[in-house]
Structure formats: structure tokens, C-alpha cells
Design an enzyme around this catalytic site. Structure first.
Site, PDB file in Angstrom:
ATOM      1  N   HIS A 126      -7.892  17.737  55.769  1.00 42.29           N
ATOM      2  CA  HIS A 126      -8.074  18.699  54.676  1.00 42.29           C
ATOM      3  C   HIS A 126      -9.011  18.066  53.658  1.00 42.29           C
ATOM      4  CE1 HIS A 126      -4.848  21.398  56.057  1.00 42.29           C
ATOM      5  NE2 HIS A 126      -4.255  20.294  56.458  1.00 42.29           N
ATOM      6  N   LEU A 127     -10.172  18.687  53.489  1.00 36.39           N
ATOM      7  CA  LEU A 127     -11.161  18.134  52.555  1.00 36.39           C
ATOM      8  C   LEU A 127     -11.165  18.865  51.213  1.00 36.39           C
ATOM      9  CD1 LEU A 127     -14.112  17.331  54.985  1.00 36.39           C
ATOM     10  CD2 LEU A 127     -12.455  15.749  53.982  1.00 36.39           C
ATOM     11  N   ARG A 128     -10.422  19.991  51.145  1.00 34.00           N
ATOM     12  CA  ARG A 128     -10.164  20.693  49.873  1.00 34.00           C
ATOM     13  C   ARG A 128     -11.362  21.381  49.232  1.00 34.00           C
ATOM     14  NH1 ARG A 128      -5.378  21.013  51.453  1.00 34.00           N
ATOM     15  NH2 ARG A 128      -3.903  19.357  50.964  1.00 34.00           N
ATOM     16  N   HIS A 168      -0.247  25.728  63.978  1.00 34.36           N
ATOM     17  CA  HIS A 168       0.734  25.087  63.093  1.00 34.36           C
ATOM     18  C   HIS A 168       2.069  25.737  63.461  1.00 34.36           C
ATOM     19  CE1 HIS A 168       2.270  23.886  58.933  1.00 34.36           C
ATOM     20  NE2 HIS A 168       3.147  24.783  59.314  1.00 34.36           N
ATOM     21  N   ASN A 187      -7.974  25.918  55.335  1.00 32.34           N
ATOM     22  CA  ASN A 187      -7.210  26.443  54.185  1.00 32.34           C
ATOM     23  C   ASN A 187      -7.811  26.023  52.845  1.00 32.34           C
ATOM     24  OD1 ASN A 187      -6.431  23.766  54.498  1.00 32.34           O
ATOM     25  ND2 ASN A 187      -4.331  24.134  53.819  1.00 32.34           N
ATOM     26  N   HIS A 233      -7.875  16.848  62.397  1.00 37.22           N
ATOM     27  CA  HIS A 233      -7.035  17.552  61.417  1.00 37.22           C
ATOM     28  C   HIS A 233      -7.155  16.901  60.041  1.00 37.22           C
ATOM     29  CE1 HIS A 233      -3.045  19.925  60.932  1.00 37.22           C
ATOM     30  NE2 HIS A 233      -3.623  19.768  59.761  1.00 37.22           N
ATOM     31  N   ASP A 282      -3.786  26.574  60.001  1.00 38.47           N
ATOM     32  CA  ASP A 282      -2.939  25.458  59.579  1.00 38.47           C
ATOM     33  C   ASP A 282      -2.489  25.566  58.130  1.00 38.47           C
ATOM     34  OD1 ASP A 282      -1.710  22.819  59.974  1.00 38.47           O
ATOM     35  OD2 ASP A 282      -3.137  22.248  58.425  1.00 38.47           O
ATOM     36  N   ASP A 287      -3.916  14.745  59.585  1.00 34.52           N
ATOM     37  CA  ASP A 287      -3.411  15.743  58.643  1.00 34.52           C
ATOM     38  C   ASP A 287      -3.569  15.233  57.204  1.00 34.52           C
ATOM     39  OD1 ASP A 287      -2.420  18.073  57.589  1.00 34.52           O
ATOM     40  OD2 ASP A 287      -0.385  17.830  58.368  1.00 34.52           O
ATOM     41  N   HIS A 311       0.156  18.616  64.698  1.00 34.17           N
ATOM     42  CA  HIS A 311       1.240  17.770  64.156  1.00 34.17           C
ATOM     43  C   HIS A 311       2.637  18.003  64.747  1.00 34.17           C
ATOM     44  CE1 HIS A 311       1.509  21.399  61.776  1.00 34.17           C
ATOM     45  NE2 HIS A 311       0.596  21.030  60.898  1.00 34.17           N
TER      46      HIS A 311
END
Lengths: 298, 404
Positions: B37-39, B156, B69, B35, B129, B282, B209
């Protein structure tokens, strides 16, 4: 005391000192020349992100009567509407040499953030659904003026406690000053975590010295907190019949603006038991005392 | 102890093999984050695949699963392949894209899950998520549909009607602070529904999470009944509590929110008894504009990749088997990353990290490799320092520094 962010930060001694100084300030207000030179040369910024006629005017009058320079900064039509962040606004105020910033903001905790970014004092003039400490102080002042004391009084705070910054600050401050506070309203609007709770206003009235009515916003009906305005006022509104259930000496308060016919009837609002106009008057004296203490008048 | 590597694999002592002397350090299997987030694409000002890969390698990871996302959302084969390729180019960890369950994360219709599964990115984990797949019929269909390629839906769990405007855990602190509450039941009710749906259609469910004691209990009961459910917990939910919101500093704002001390205790117990299968970061980088503001206006999320292992050591002590299982073997199994999550025995890919468990270090937000600085651990001293990391025998971290 550097900032006034929460009524919970005040000890009984500190709160009493503010009320005592407010009484001295009130005495000055009876004179022909109302202005004191105390804060001459100091700058107070009123930073208002929400419309609020009475609180802003009250702070402005308080600062001016102490001879401070007052800058009114309202979010509407300002750099804020152009997307300026609170932090950038804080730096601007800092650069202008604000000695105190009075902030009203729709987000809970915004004054705490601001206090990290300016050197001057920050006064919370109402933040979201969190607190409104000067309202609690002026309410305490009003109670003390009318009843002669606060310690031992039984205070019912009635209405939309969940969304009320006035209720939070009053519950904290009045408890600190020795009152027994009960929060009253429907279970959807009265959280358990803030103090003693009652869902039965009628049962509580005969044993109340002070009844503080809160504004109930019409939009609460849309998110299922309440079935209808009519049912709310029937169960929790203060009308003439309920007023007569109160002890002889009890007073009725409201922070304003009122929803006449919703939480309070005109008969009650305009009765001699009501302190609503006094609360506004006392607001100026109490805010003078706060500015005086925070800006090192002492 | 010495580790011998040849052609990216761990081998028995053999001629021509590269030799890594563990030199008193603890060797752990390369960590796997389910989990992250690499954006990228979309918010390269907060993190890129490259900077996130650096943070991951420095955290002891050899594989991370990138959440969907992004902007555009990873809901097509094109976007997941782009993220996959960026990961390959960075070359520090294996970046395994997660695909969106629904088009645009909007919760209205299924994204082309099969196309993502068959793409070069070989997506097996699907998640909206950031948003809950709250429509029960859609969730049921998603659970069923991915069976064709042995996929898993990572939920999520947040009932949106119970969390409108929510800012932090609903409880005494939220009431005191005047911040709209995020009640535990909003998570627990979705998990309860989803384990029943997974049971009904005979599918695999993964719960992202998990943050409340009640959720742990719901999952424990479902597992006892034989439901194919796995669950993750974040390092921050294993350590921090909602009291931190008292400062109104949005560095502590996260979704799901920090909960109570008794929730933290139940989550730790869940990790120990296996109710919770994995620890996942996360990792959620945000720019300073999105954090240095009013609490209600701030974006939720915290950095995690470089602090996850130290926090696991801080919370559970030097339980290397437990940490290997929860942070490498189990997440690799859930994500079906066959090249990761193996013990350091001959024949397995040489994915491992060497750590000094006795080293203590103070977290400096500006000393982290992530582009963003939103770590909630600033100033804390944590145990355990990643010294070297190897991805298929290639060193990605050397003496605490990334190699590229």
C-alpha cells in the site's frame, strides 16, 4: 499498585486488602462526619466517555469523602465532541496535574492506552466489553459481607457474558478469591474461553450460593444472538419459581441497571435475597479504598 | 563473485561492462512485492509513491505491486496510470499498479478491468484488498472476465458478515480482552468458495495474506486437485501472534489479524512445502493519529517493506533458493512482471540486491524510510541487512542508503 486496569492484576492478598480497607471506609460512612482528610490537595478526574450515572456518582462521592478535588470531564459537550483524541485529552489532564484519572470508555483497552500517556494513576471504570474491576470488587465485598467468605462459594454468572465487562472482571476476581465460578447463558452469549460454562440454569440453581444476573440488552435480538426476549427470560430469566430452587442461604446480585421482566422479575429483584441496593452502597466504600491505595494513602 | 552489467542486463564478462563485486555479500534476485500500500493518491501524509519506493529499495525490492485502495480508488485507467507514472518518476523500483475489481471497492459492479489492462500501466492483478469480493456471483464473473487478458483476481478473503466489528483473532485472547473476534472460518469459508469458483470457471485465483492453518489446508487440497490457485503470506503472520494484542497497542492491529502460534507454524510449513507460493508484505503505512489511539478506533495494518527479508531470514534461515522463489520468482510470475524475478544469469535484467546476512540490526521506527512509523518490530534485532540494490543496472541502494 499504580493503576487499576484489570481485576486479573490483583492477587488474592491485594484484593483482600482492598476489601478490608473498604470495610474501614464503610465504618466511617456510618459516622456523622463522613469525610476523611486523606486525599486533601489531590486531584481526581472522572473522564467519562459513556453515560453512566451510578458509576460516576459513586466515584465522585468516593473521591470527595477522601477530600480530593474532583473534576468531572464528560465527553459530551467537551473538546472530545470537537474531535480531540484520547492522547490529546490525556496531555490536557496531565497538564492540569491529575493525580488519578477514572476512565469509562466504550472501547476495550482505552484505560491501558491512557496509562501510557499520563503520569497519574488510571482507574478503569468500565472499558467496552473488557472489564469493570471496581464493580467486581464491590461485588466481592457484597458477597463477603452477606456470606462471611468468598473462598469455596459456588457463583453462577448468568446472561450476556460475551458483552459483559462485569462478568469478565467478576470471573477473574472471584476465582482469585477462591470461588467456583460458572458462566451461564445461551451458547451464543457465553464464550468457552473465560471459565466453566453451563447452558442449563435450572440444573445449576440448587448448587449455587450466589447468582449474579447480567443485563441483557434488547439489541442482542437483532444480531441473532437470541430469538426473542420472551424466550430468553423463559430459559435464563430469574423469576420466583427459579428463586425457590436456590438453597436457603443463596443471594441474588445484579450490577444494574436492570431490565425488569427480561433477566430478572420484580419479585426477585425486590426480595430479601437480592443485594442490589447494598451493591450500590458498597460501591462507594470500595472505590474509596481503591483511590486511597492508588494515591499512596498508604 | 563479480556481476557484469551492460545496458541494464547481466552479461558475461565483457569489455565496457560495469562490474559489481559482491564482496562476500549474498546476491539475491531483486525482490518483488505483490502486496504494497503506497497510499498515493489520497493519503500522502502516510506514504507516497516516492517514500514507499525508498522503503522498498532499502528492503531489497526492485518491483512492488501497489494496491488499489487509494483515494480515489484505482478503479480506472486514469488512476492506475497516475500511480504507474509516479513510480517511474521515483525511479527506485518498478511500481506496478493493481486495479480494483469493483467500482470504488464497493463490491457492487465490475470496474473497467479491460481498460486498466490496456492502459499504460498494463494491469494484470486485480484486487479489492481491504474488502472481500463477497458476492459470489460478482466474484465468479470477475474470475471469468479477466481471462481475456490473462489477469488474476487477488482476493482479500474475509466473509464480511462473520467479521462485523471484528478487532482481532477470535479466541481466548479476544475473549479475555473484550475485543470482537475475527474468526478463522471467515477467511477459510471464502477461500473454500473461491477455489471452487476458480475451478468451475477455469480461472486463476490468488489469495492474499493467508493467515490460518485451515486456509493452508483448503489451499493444499485445492492445489492437489489441480485448481489454479496461488497464495501469499505476510512476514508478520509468519512471526507474530495474537498475544501481542494484550497491550492494546494498535501497532499490532492488522487485517487479517495476528493469529495463534499453531497458525504461524502451519503457515511456515505451507511456505516450505509450496502450498503458499509467496511472501508479500501487505506494507500498510498509517499516520500516528490513526495508530496512537484506542484499539477499536485504529486503522489496521503494519509496515513491512524494510523488514520482510530480515524476517524471512529470521524464520527460515539462510535458505536463499527458498527466499528467492517465494520473494522474487513466484511473485513476478503471478504478477506477470516479465522483467523481474529472474536468476542472476547473463541475459536477464540486472535487478538484484546484495545483502549481508550476518549483520544484525535493531528496528527503529523512526529510522525507516517510510513516512509512517507503524512497525510492529520496534526494538527487535533482526538478521540480514540490504547493502546494495540495483534496478536494471542502476544502483538504487548504496551501502544501505537510497541513492535518491
Amino acid at each position: 499498585m499504580k493503576h487499576l486496569l484489570s481485576a486479573g492484576d490483583l492477587t488474592a492478598a491485594a484484593a483482600t486488602e482492598i476489601l478490608d480497607i473498604a470495610a474501614e471506609m464503610a465504618a466511617v460512612q456510618g459516622r456523622e462526619i463522613k469525610k476523611l482528610p486523606t486525599l486533601r490537595g489531590r486531584t481526581v478526574v472522572n473522564l467519562f466517555y459513556e453515560d453512566s450515572t451510578r458509576t460516576r456518582i459513586s466515584f465522585e462521592a468516593a473521591a470527595k469523602r477522601l477530600s480530593a478535588d474532583v473534576i468531572n470531564f464528560s465527553a459530551k459537550g467537551s473538546s472530545v465532541e470537537k474531535g480531540e483524541s484520547l492522547k490529546d485529552t490525556a496531555w490536557t489532564l496531565q497538564a492540569m496535574g491529575a493525580d488519578a484519572v477514572v476512565i469509562r470508555h466504550p472501547a476495550s483497552g482505552a484505560p491501558y492506552r491512557l496509562a501510557n500517556w499520563v503520569n497519574g494513576s488510571v482507574l478503569n471504570a468500565g472499558d467496552g466489553t473488557h472489564e469493570h474491576p471496581t464493580q467486581a470488587l464491590l461485588d466481592a465485598y457484597t458477597i463477603r459481607s452477606r456470606m462471611g467468605r468468598i473462598d469455596g462459594l459456588r457463583v453462577a454468572i448468568v446472561g450476556d457474558v460475551l458483552h459483559s465487562r462485569v462478568a469478565r472482571s467478576n470471573a477473574l476476581l472471584l476465582k482469585t478469591l477462591g470461588a467456583k465460578v460458572t458462566l451461564v447463558g445461551p451458547p451464543t452469549l457465553v464464550p468457552q474461553e473465560l471459565g466453566d460454562v453451563s447452558y442449563d440454569l435450572d440444573a445449576l440453581l440448587p448448587d449455587s450460593d450466589v447468582v449474579m444476573m447480567l443485563r441483557v440488552q434488547k439489541e442482542r435480538m437483532h444480531s441473532s444472538y437470541l430469538p426473542s426476549a420472551r424466550e430468553y427470560s423463559r430459559r435464563y430469566g430469574l423469576d420466583g419459581a427459579r428463586l425457590r430452587r436456590l438453597p436457603e442461604h443463596a443471594i441474588v446480585m445484579h450490577p444494574g441497571p436492570m431490565n425488569r421482566g427480561m433477566e430478572i422479575t420484580p419479585e426477585v429483584a425486590d426480595s430479601p435475597r437480592s443485594t442490589i441496593v447494598e451493591q450500590v452502597t458498597n460501591g462507594v466504600s470500595v472505590r474509596m479504598a481503591c483511590l486511597y491505595l492508588l494515591l499512596g494513602g498508604k | 563473485m563479480k556481476i557484469y552489467i551492460r545496458d541494464g542486463l547481466i552479461v558475461d564478462k565483457a569489455a565496457g561492462a560495469q562490474v559489481v563485486d559482491t564482496d562476500g555479500l549474498v546476491a539475491l534476485p531483486g525482490l518483488v512485492d505483490l502486496h504494497t500500500h503506497l497510499r498515493e493518491p489520497g493519503r500522502e501524509d502516510a506514504e507516497t509513491v516516492l517514500t514507499g519506493s525508498r522503503a522498498a529499495a532499502l528492503g531489497g525490492y526492485t518491483a512492488v505491486c501497489a494496491m488499489a485502495n487509494t483515494s480515489p480508488v484505482a478503479d480506472t485507467a486514469g488512476v492506475v496510470e497516475q500511480v504507474y507514472r509516479l513510480g517511474q518518476e521515483a525511479g527506485l523500483v518498478d511500481v506496478q499498479p493493481i486495479g480494483a475489481v469493483t467500482v470504488g471497492l464497493a463490491g457492487e459492479r465490475l470496474a473497467e478491468l479491460g481498460a486498466m489492462a490496456e492502459s499504460a500501466a498494463r494491469v494484470r492483478v486485480f484486487s479489492d484488498d481491504g474488502f472481500c469480493v463477497h458476492d459470489p456471483r460478482l466474484m465468479r464473473r470477475a474470475l471469468e472476465y479477466v481471462k481475456a487478458f490473462n489477469g488474476v483476481i487477488a482476493q482479500h478473503a474475509e466473509e464480511p458478515r462473520l467479521t462485523e466489528g471484528a478487532q482481532m483473532h477470535e479466541g481466548d485472547v479476544s475473549q479475555r480482552l473484550g475485543l470482537t473476534g475475527w474468526p478463522a472460518v471467515a477467511e477459510e469459508s471464502i477461500i473454500a468458495r473461491d477455489v471452487l469458483l476458480a475451478e468451475h470457471v477455469g480461472s486463476r485465483l490468488h489469495v492474499c495474506h493467508v493467515s490460518t492453518a485451515g486456509s493452508v489446508e483448503v489451499i493444499r487440497q485445492a492445489k492437489a486437485r489441480g485448481v489454479q490457485v496461488t497464495a501469499e503470506v505476510t512476514p508478520h503472520h509468519l512471526l507474530l501472534t495474537h498475544e501481542l494484542a494484550t497491550s492494546y497497542d494498535p501497532v499490532y492491529k492488522v487485517n487479517p489479524p495476528l493469529r495463534t502460534a499453531s497458525d504461524v507454524e502451519a503457515l511456515r510449513q505451507g511456505v516450505l512445502d509450496g502450498t503458499i507460493d509467496i511472501i508479500a508484505t501487505d506494507h500498510a503505512p498509517h499516520t500516528s493519529e490513526d495508530k496512537e489511539c484506542e484499539w477499536a478506533y485504529a486503522r489496521p495494518g503494519m509496515l513491512g517493506l524494510e523488514t520482510a527479508l530480515p524476517i524471512a531470514i529470521h524464520v527460515f534461515g539462510e535458505q536463499w533458493d527458498l527466499i528467492s522463489e517465494r520473494m522474487s520468482y513466484a511473485p513476478a510470475r503471478i504478477a506477470q512482471l516479465s522483467g523481474h524475478g529472474h536468476p542472476l544469469t547473463p541475459g536477464n535484467p540486472a535487478n538484484f540486491t546484495l545483502i549481508d546476512p550476518t549483520a544484525k540490526w535493531a528496528v527503529d521506527p523512526h529510522g525507516l524510510a517510510s513516512l509512517s512509523h507503524n512497525t510492529p518490530y520496534a526494538g527487535m534485532t533482526l538478521p540480514g541487512r540490504v547493502v546494495h540494490t540495483y534496478l536494471r543496472g542502476v544502483q538504487t541502494v548504496e551501502n544501505g542508503k537510497v541513492t535518491k
